[in-house]
Scaffold this motif. Sequence first.
Motif, mmCIF file in Angstrom:
data_model
loop_
_atom_site.group_PDB
_atom_site.id
_atom_site.type_symbol
_atom_site.label_atom_id
_atom_site.label_comp_id
_atom_site.label_asym_id
_atom_site.label_seq_id
_atom_site.Cartn_x
_atom_site.Cartn_y
_atom_site.Cartn_z
ATOM 1 N N SER A 158 -3.018 8.108 5.616
ATOM 2 C CA SER A 158 -2.745 9.546 5.558
ATOM 3 C C SER A 158 -1.710 9.904 6.626
ATOM 4 C CB SER A 158 -4.038 10.337 5.772
ATOM 5 O OG SER A 158 -4.638 9.950 7.004
ATOM 6 N N PRO A 159 -0.412 9.671 6.362
ATOM 7 C CA PRO A 159 0.628 9.917 7.381
ATOM 8 C C PRO A 159 0.909 11.412 7.591
ATOM 9 C CG PRO A 159 1.619 9.159 5.357
ATOM 10 C CD PRO A 159 0.145 9.072 5.155
ATOM 11 N N LEU A 160 0.628 12.276 6.618
ATOM 12 C CA LEU A 160 0.896 13.711 6.758
ATOM 13 C C LEU A 160 -0.366 14.410 7.241
ATOM 14 C CD1 LEU A 160 2.957 14.319 3.475
ATOM 15 C CD2 LEU A 160 3.825 13.946 5.784
ATOM 16 N N TRP A 161 -0.206 15.172 8.368
ATOM 17 C CA TRP A 161 -1.350 15.907 8.870
ATOM 18 C C TRP A 161 -0.864 17.165 9.584
ATOM 19 C CZ3 TRP A 161 -2.509 16.425 14.252
ATOM 20 C CH2 TRP A 161 -1.652 15.707 15.092
ATOM 21 N N HIS A 162 -1.728 18.147 9.693
ATOM 22 C CA HIS A 162 -1.360 19.436 10.280
ATOM 23 C C HIS A 162 -2.167 19.639 11.547
ATOM 24 C CE1 HIS A 162 0.795 20.818 6.637
ATOM 25 N NE2 HIS A 162 -0.090 20.066 5.997
ATOM 26 N N LEU A 204 0.826 -1.196 0.000
ATOM 27 C CA LEU A 204 0.000 0.000 0.000
ATOM 28 C C LEU A 204 0.862 1.249 0.000
ATOM 29 C CD1 LEU A 204 -2.698 -1.201 2.560
ATOM 30 C CD2 LEU A 204 -2.807 -1.240 0.059
ATOM 31 N N LEU A 205 0.209 2.411 -0.097
ATOM 32 C CA LEU A 205 0.947 3.672 -0.168
ATOM 33 C C LEU A 205 1.688 3.978 1.139
ATOM 34 C CD1 LEU A 205 -1.662 5.882 -2.030
ATOM 35 C CD2 LEU A 205 0.359 4.777 -2.977
ATOM 36 N N CYS A 206 1.248 3.399 2.235
ATOM 37 C CA CYS A 206 1.942 3.637 3.501
ATOM 38 C C CYS A 206 3.325 3.017 3.506
ATOM 39 C CB CYS A 206 1.107 3.108 4.669
ATOM 40 S SG CYS A 206 0.904 1.299 4.650
ATOM 41 N N GLY A 207 3.571 2.030 2.626
ATOM 42 C CA GLY A 207 4.860 1.387 2.533
ATOM 43 C C GLY A 207 5.117 0.351 3.602
ATOM 44 N N GLN A 208 4.194 0.103 4.503
ATOM 45 C CA GLN A 208 4.417 -0.829 5.606
ATOM 46 C C GLN A 208 3.539 -2.070 5.476
ATOM 47 O OE1 GLN A 208 3.786 1.295 9.241
ATOM 48 N NE2 GLN A 208 5.377 2.829 8.803
ATOM 49 N N CYS A 249 -4.751 2.263 3.052
ATOM 50 C CA CYS A 249 -4.515 1.309 4.134
ATOM 51 C C CYS A 249 -5.536 1.551 5.242
ATOM 52 C CB CYS A 249 -3.103 1.467 4.680
ATOM 53 S SG CYS A 249 -2.686 0.253 5.948
ATOM 54 N N PRO A 250 -6.272 0.549 5.669
ATOM 55 C CA PRO A 250 -7.310 0.744 6.687
ATOM 56 C C PRO A 250 -6.790 0.722 8.126
ATOM 57 C CG PRO A 250 -7.351 -1.508 5.901
ATOM 58 C CD PRO A 250 -6.261 -0.833 5.133
ATOM 59 N N ARG A 251 -5.493 0.483 8.327
ATOM 60 C CA ARG A 251 -4.985 0.350 9.684
ATOM 61 C C ARG A 251 -4.769 1.721 10.323
ATOM 62 N NH1 ARG A 251 -0.843 -4.809 9.879
ATOM 63 N NH2 ARG A 251 -2.196 -6.293 8.771
ATOM 64 N N ASN A 264 -7.326 -7.155 0.469
ATOM 65 C CA ASN A 264 -8.584 -7.359 -0.264
ATOM 66 C C ASN A 264 -8.427 -8.472 -1.295
ATOM 67 O OD1 ASN A 264 -9.805 -5.323 1.162
ATOM 68 N ND2 ASN A 264 -9.351 -3.755 -0.378
ATOM 69 N N PRO A 265 -9.560 -9.138 -1.689
ATOM 70 C CA PRO A 265 -9.473 -10.127 -2.774
ATOM 71 C C PRO A 265 -9.028 -9.446 -4.070
ATOM 72 C CG PRO A 265 -11.531 -10.362 -1.585
ATOM 73 C CD PRO A 265 -10.906 -9.093 -1.105
ATOM 74 N N CYS A 266 -8.530 -10.274 -4.978
ATOM 75 C CA CYS A 266 -8.028 -9.793 -6.266
ATOM 76 C C CYS A 266 -9.032 -8.822 -6.873
ATOM 77 C CB CYS A 266 -7.803 -10.988 -7.181
ATOM 78 S SG CYS A 266 -7.258 -10.572 -8.836
ATOM 79 N N HIS A 267 -8.569 -7.607 -7.201
ATOM 80 C CA HIS A 267 -9.473 -6.556 -7.642
ATOM 81 C C HIS A 267 -8.835 -5.775 -8.780
ATOM 82 C CE1 HIS A 267 -6.969 -3.472 -5.653
ATOM 83 N NE2 HIS A 267 -6.786 -4.393 -4.714
ATOM 84 N N ALA A 268 -9.668 -4.937 -9.419
ATOM 85 C CA ALA A 268 -9.205 -4.104 -10.522
ATOM 86 C C ALA A 268 -8.785 -2.744 -9.995
ATOM 87 C CB ALA A 268 -10.316 -3.958 -11.558
ATOM 88 N N GLY A 269 -7.912 -2.062 -10.750
ATOM 89 C CA GLY A 269 -7.494 -0.712 -10.383
ATOM 90 C C GLY A 269 -6.516 -0.683 -9.232
ATOM 91 N N SER A 270 -6.323 0.552 -8.666
ATOM 92 C CA SER A 270 -5.384 0.746 -7.558
ATOM 93 C C SER A 270 -5.969 0.192 -6.276
ATOM 94 C CB SER A 270 -5.080 2.242 -7.386
ATOM 95 O OG SER A 270 -4.533 2.768 -8.588
#
Length: 915
Positions: A361-365, A321-325, A340-342, A330-336
């Motif tokens: 969403s690791p970046l926040w203000h 995933l985009l978080c890199g960790q 990450c739900p964690r 999810n089951p095999c799916h189409a698209g991106s």
Amino acid sequence: MEASWRQVAGGRGRARGRATAAPSSGNGVHLRGAGGGREKGSVCAAGPGLSLGGAATPAAAGTSARCNPAGSEAPQTSVAGAELMSQKKFEEIKKANQAAAKKIVEEHFSSSSEEEGDEDFEGKRGKIVANTFITYTTQTDGDVQELERTKQYVNEAFQAGAMTCLICIGSVKRNHAVWSCSGCFCIFHMPCIQKWAKDSQFLVSSLTDDDFGKRDYPWPCPKCRFEYKRSDTPSRYYCYCGKVEDPPLDPWLVPHSCGQVCERDFKPSCGHKCLLLCHPGPCPPCPKMVTTTCYCKKAKPVPRRCSAKEWSCQLPCGRKLLCGQHKCENPCHAGSCPPCPRVSRQKCVCGKRVAERSCASPLWHCDLVCGKTLPCGNHTCEQVCHVGACGDCPRSGKRSCPCQKSKFSLPCTEDVPTCGDSCDKVLECGIHRCSQRCHRGPCETCRQEVEKHCRCGKHTKRMPCHKPYLCETKCVKMRDCQKHQCRRKCCPGNCPPCDQNCGRTLGCRNHKCPSVCHRGSCYPCPETVDVKCHCGNTKVTVPCGRERTTRPPKCKEQCSRPPTCHHTSQEKHRCHFGSCPPCHQPCQKVLEKCGHLCPAPCHDQALIKQTGRHQPTGPWEQPSEPAFIQTALPCPPCQVPIPVECLGKHEVSPIPCHAVGPYSCKRVCGRTLNCQNHTCMKECHKVTETDSCTGKKKAGPECLRCEEGCSKSRPSGCPHPCVLPCHPGECPPCAQMLRIKCHCKITSLYVECRKITTADVSEKNLLSCKNQCPKELPCGHRCKEMCHPGECPFNCNQKVKLRCPCKRIKKEVQCNKVRENQISIECDTTCKEMKQKASELKEAEAKAALEEEKRRQQAELEAFENRLKGRRKKNRKRDEVAVELTLWQKYKYYLFPLCAILVVVFAWYIAQAMD
């Protein structure tokens, strides 16, 4: 808006009515093919009557005779001219009749609204359509939902009255030129869509008349609003796939189809083409089979439909995933992959706060001000939580005065002073400038008085510059709908679009246009109406306005109406409009007289012709049509068969219950009369049983009495009738005398008849005359027996002469032995010797005749040679030797008669010896 094709259809309907009537002309031309009879006005027609074949009809001949009672004959030229004119008119009427009949056939053949298909036909049609599309779903993961639209359009193409033009709310028939939208695939009449496109382009271009006809204004589809260019305006009639222009009318193809393979590219494009025949509606999903793998590329490639080539193996995705960790679970799916739900503890951008947040969403203000000291050392950063360096102090460097005319280099701790010059900034009016000294803050409002024009330009007034001037004059220009005035106060000329509702009645005649008031034709009614059967369980959805001309669907449910007769339930039949059909169930009412049940069909609501109505007083009154009333009829007479014996007790027949009683079977009575020889010939009648006629077949006192003579058969050979009347028992013997010829048919004898008929075989000699039988035996001699019956016995004893084969030996023997070949006489040695001498004599004669023939031929040959060579010389004659003749040559003419005499004498001698 009336379509041009609708006007043509109306004319066609009138032509149909004229074609079915009886066409007749003044010259007596009657077309039998149209079912026409002779009109009253053509009784005395000028020309001769012609049938369809051109021959004069008898009616026409009689008519001409009545028109010319005096018998005067017209000139030959006038008759020929009349015939020519009649023939010409006949040809014209014949052509007109054929054209009208052809048009009627085409209309009846091409009409989709008048087609009536029974349930079997609809069932077969449904099976054909289902079998056409079943190949798209037999393989792996066929998309059934995408086929529904194509099936719907194909079914509507075949269904009577299902295809409707939304512009004119009229049926689309087989022989109409049509156009199909490429967006919604709705079908319109070609004249309707052409007028729609033209009106739409004119309405859009009328707002800017300067460039009318130059710009390419689009026009929308009446249903889906899909926009087309001006160049896309349909001008020619093509089939659905666009290959054939003006496709011919074929009853075996889908209406408006060319019958070729569609070959349109599938949407979305996959590189394949549609394999169905030219069809309405969208192309079905691509049926080609391709080998593809799943979305995650982990499963092995499998063959699948091209339209469903993207598939999921249902295994975990496993991509990072985009978080890199974490990895995608999810089951095999189409698209991106989804975020990450964690959840994890993460710091904000400035690092002052830590919070639990989604891993995606690791970046926040945070909401804290940065507060770091700027490089000037006098001020702090006023930005909220940010990334990177805070930057330079905003008060450092050269700064301008409020009017922006002067610049100052001052420390960041000091404010910039005013320059003392005039402000000169443009005020809010946009015309005048600020006249104050350089100042901080906004400039004041413009207070100068000016002469201002109102917004519509019709009035002027002096007033402060910052105030707007609007007059009270209302605009009288027409808005874009060209129906309502603007009526806006002080309108500058750009009148807004009309904001009122259109309110015009749509083509459906049921609703009004809900759009804002506009020019041109209204869009078709978007509503749909359900046309239901009587019970409401079956319905068909049609465009609004078509419910008045659409036939209700055929409902397959059973009629649920209560019975109108005395039965508790009615016969099962389909849902329908109008009254239920007559009840055909057995009546089953109990009859009063006999107690049987009435088996007749239900007669509670029978149609009876009404009687006693007004009768016409004369021929000038039109006779009224017969009226029928519905009433209940009484039960018919009971027809239950009851076995009843006839009067004469011949048979037991089933008689209808209502007719039970004594009856005659119409047969002959047949009872034996007292004579015991005849039967009663009366028709079946009642017989009174008495003691004398206790037998079943004995005649009674009602039977006939025998008055005939005796008709019993006589003994063999007796030709006389019985002298007694008809009597029982045997007849008395016959005592009459008979004159009969004897056996030899020569003498007549008189004998009693009974002696002849009662005589046995041994007494048959009664008819013998005692004389010798005159008959001739086969051998030729007379029979020696006395007069006898039958054939003569073959025992002839008369002696006959018998000779040997050469007729020399003779003996006398009995005739019967000779006929039986018991005695034969053979030739002896003397006979044989005589035969041998006769044969030798014949051989000698034959040999002498042969030699004489040779000599004669030799003499003829020599005579012929002498004639050829001429006379020989004398010296040669001297040398010739004289040939002497033989005794035979000398005396042969004398020997022949002598031999003949000897043979005759010898034969006579032998004959005498045999006798």
